[in-house]
Design an enzyme around this catalytic site. Structure first.
Site, PDB file in Angstrom:
ATOM      1  CB  CYS A  36      23.315  50.188  51.197  1.00 23.82           C
ATOM      2  SG  CYS A  36      24.709  50.352  50.060  1.00 23.82           S
ATOM      3  CG  HIS A  57      20.076  49.219  49.028  1.00 24.62           C
ATOM      4  ND1 HIS A  57      20.288  50.459  48.476  1.00 24.62           N
ATOM      5  CD2 HIS A  57      21.206  48.483  48.763  1.00 24.62           C
ATOM      6  CE1 HIS A  57      21.483  50.486  47.909  1.00 24.62           C
ATOM      7  NE2 HIS A  57      22.064  49.301  48.068  1.00 24.62           N
ATOM      8  CG  ASN A  82      23.302  50.882  44.629  1.00 19.35           C
ATOM      9  OD1 ASN A  82      22.928  51.727  45.434  1.00 19.35           O
ATOM     10  ND2 ASN A  82      23.913  49.777  45.007  1.00 19.35           N
TER      11      ASN A  82
END
Length: 338
Positions: free
Chosen positions: A115, A264, A294
Site C-alpha cells: 500500500c 492510498h 482498493n
C-alpha cells in the site's frame, strides 16, 4: 536535478465484482452496509489466466500507445512494484522487460511493497534520476490481491480489486509535469502479521492449509491473505496524521498550502477518520476508488490519473501523496504541478 512524473496509464481488468454479487454470496452483508463502510460499489477482478506481468504489460502498452514522444528504447530503468509476482523467482520486472520489448541495456528490479509501494518506488526512481544514473524510469505498480483471498473471506472480498499502473518519471518537464519534492518514510515491522500471506515463501512453503472457522465465521487460512482489520486501522490512524505533519515540515509547507491530498485508497471509512484527525478539509481530500476497489500499490497513481484526465489539476497546485499499510509501512511526499 529536478525530477517529474510525466505520464500515467492504468489498466483495470474487465471482470467486476459488485456489491450485489457479494450480497448474493453473503446475504448477511447488504449492498447498503458494504457501500456505507467501504465507499466501494464494484471491484476490478483479474481473470483466471491474468497475472501481474499480464496486467503490467497492458498498462505499459497503453502508456506507449497513447502518449506521443514516449519510446520504449528511451527507458533506462524499470521498477515493478508488486506483492503478487508471477513467480517466487525470477523477478517480475525481468518478465516485463522481455514481454514489453524493452532494451536489454536497462536496469530492472522488483519492489516487494504494498500500500505504500508507489511512494517508496517513486522515491527510488527520483534517486536514480537525480543522481545522474539514468534519465527515464518506467515505474509499474501491479497487484492481483483478489487471487489471494479465500472464497469464504467476505471482509477482504469487499475491499480489494486488481489493477496495474505504468508511470513515466524523468528529468523532462512534460505531460502531467508533477515535480517530485521531498519524501518521508516509516516502517514498523513488529506489526507484520497484521496483514500477511503466511505460507508460500521459503520460511513456510505452501501446504494444504485448512480454513479456520469460529462461531460460523471464516477467520483465516494461512495460504491466503489475512488482515487484522482492527490492528491495521489502529496503526493507520496513529501514524498517518503524524506523517502528514512530517511531510509538511520536510517540505517547509503548512496544511493550508496543500491543494489536494491523494492518499492510498484503503476504504472510505478509514480515510474519513484519517482526514478528520489530521485536520484536512473535506473538499481537498480525494476518494475515487468507488468502481475499482482498493488496488494496493496502484491506488495513488490511478487517483492521479483520474484527476489529470478530468482536468482537475491546475498549474501551480501542490499535492500531498501518502501510502500506508502492509509491512507495516508508510510514506509520503509532495508533488507540484507545473
Amino acid at each position: 536535478m529536478e525530477v517529474y512524473i510525466n505520464y500515467i496509464s492504468c489498466y483495470l481488468p474487465e471482470k467486476k465484482l459488485s456489491n450485489s454479487d457479494i450480497e448474493l454470496l453473503h446475504p448477511e452483508w447488504s449492498i447498503e452496509k458494504i457501500s456505507s463502510k467501504t465507499g466501494i460499489f464494484s471491484r476490478s477482478i483479474s481473470g483466471d489466466d491474468e497475472f501481474s506481468s499480464d496486467l503490467a504489460i497492458k498498462a505499459c502498452n497503453d502508456l506507449f500507445s497513447n502518449y506521443a514522444g514516449i519510446r520504449k528504447n528511451e527507458i533506462e530503468y524499470l521498477i515493478v512494484c508488486t506483492q503478487t509476482p508471477d513467480y517466487l523467482l525470477p523477478s517480475t520486472s525481468c518478465l516485463v522487460q522481455d514481454k514489453l520489448g524493452l532494451n536489454q541495456s536497462i536496469g530492472a528490479v522488483d519492489v516487494n511493497q504494498g500500500c505504500s509501494g508507489f511512494v517508496y518506488s517513486l522515491g527510488l526512481a527520483k534517486g536514480l534520476i537525480a543522481s545522474g544514473q539514468v534519465s527515464n524510469v518506467l515505474l509499474v505498480t501491479v497487484d492481483t490481491y483478489t487471487k489471494l483471498i479465500n472464497p469464504l473471506d467476505k471482509s477482504n472480498k469487499t475491499l480489494f480489486g486488481d489493477a496495474a499502473c505504468a508511470t513515466l518519471i524523468s528529468n523532462a518537464n512534460v505531460g502531467l509535469s508533477a515535480k517530485i519534492e521531498q519524501f518521508v518514510y516509516g516502517t514498523n515491522g513488529s506489526g507484520c502479521e497484521s496483514l500477511i500471506v503466511k505460507n508460500g515463501g521459503v520460511r513456510n512453503r505452501k501446504i494444504l492449509a485448512e480454513d479456520v472457522i469460529e462461531n460460523e465465521n471464516f477467520v483465516r487460512n494461512d495460504n491466503d491473505l489475512f488482515m487484522d482489520g482492527r490492528a491495521v486501522f489502529e496503526f493507520t490512524i496513529n501514524v498517518v496524521p503524524s506523517l502528514v505533519k512530517d511531510v509538511l515540515s520536510k517540505n517547509n509547507l503548512t496544511i493550508e498550502k496543500i491543494d489536494k491530498f491523494v492518499f492510498h485508497q484503503a476504504n472510505k471509512f478509514m480515510l474519513d477518520k484519517i482526514r478528520i484527525k489530521a485536520g484536512i478539509p473535506a473538499d481537498k481530500f480525494i476518494f475515487n476508488s468507488e468502481y475499482c476497489g482498493n488496488t494496493v500499490s496502484s491506488t495513488i497513481p490511478n487517483s492521479l490519473k483520474i484527476l489529470n484526465d478530468s482536468k482537475a489539476f491546475q498549474s501551480g497546485e501542490i499535492v500531498m501523496i501518502c501510502g500506508f499499510g502492509v509491512g507495516l509501512s508508510y510514506g509520503g511526499a509532495i508533488i507540484k504541478i507545473e
